[in-house]
Design a protein around this motif. Structure first.
Motif, short mmCIF file in Angstrom:
data_model
loop_
_atom_site.label_atom_id
_atom_site.label_comp_id
_atom_site.label_asym_id
_atom_site.label_seq_id
_atom_site.Cartn_x
_atom_site.Cartn_y
_atom_site.Cartn_z
N ARG A 1 0.80 -1.22 0.00
CA ARG A 1 0.00 0.00 0.00
C ARG A 1 0.84 1.28 0.00
NH1 ARG A 1 -2.41 -4.17 1.68
NH2 ARG A 1 -4.68 -4.39 1.75
N SER B 1 0.29 4.06 -2.60
CA SER B 1 -0.96 4.82 -2.56
C SER B 1 -0.93 5.94 -1.51
CB SER B 1 -2.14 3.89 -2.28
OG SER B 1 -2.04 3.36 -0.98
N ASP C 1 -6.68 -1.38 6.11
CA ASP C 1 -7.30 -0.48 5.12
C ASP C 1 -8.21 0.53 5.80
OD1 ASP C 1 -5.96 -1.61 2.98
OD2 ASP C 1 -7.60 -2.97 2.46
#
Length: 64
Positions: A16, A19, A47
């Motif tokens: 991740r 991002s 998340d």
């Protein structure tokens, strides 16, 4: 168990990183219950935490 959780979270965070905004610093703290959580649950929790961290805070909105 602690090392298993650490490895799982490290892998999840690594996928991740692209991002996240450049220069972002994150600290992931796993509670003891994480040792019993399934990989998919850790993924969902991470998340959710990342999404919450990126939302503007109420104090930020009031300053605008």
């Amino acid at each position: 168990m602690r090392n298993t959780v650490k490895r799982r979270l490290r892998h999840l965070v690594a996928t991740r990183l692209d991002s996240l905004p450049i220069g972002t610093t994150i600290v992931v703290r796993a509670l003891p219950a994480a040792a019993l959580a399934a990989y998919s649950q850790l993924e969902l929790d991470l998340d959710a935490a990342l999404a919450a961290a990126q939302r503007p805070r109420k104090s930020d909105r009031a300053a605008r």
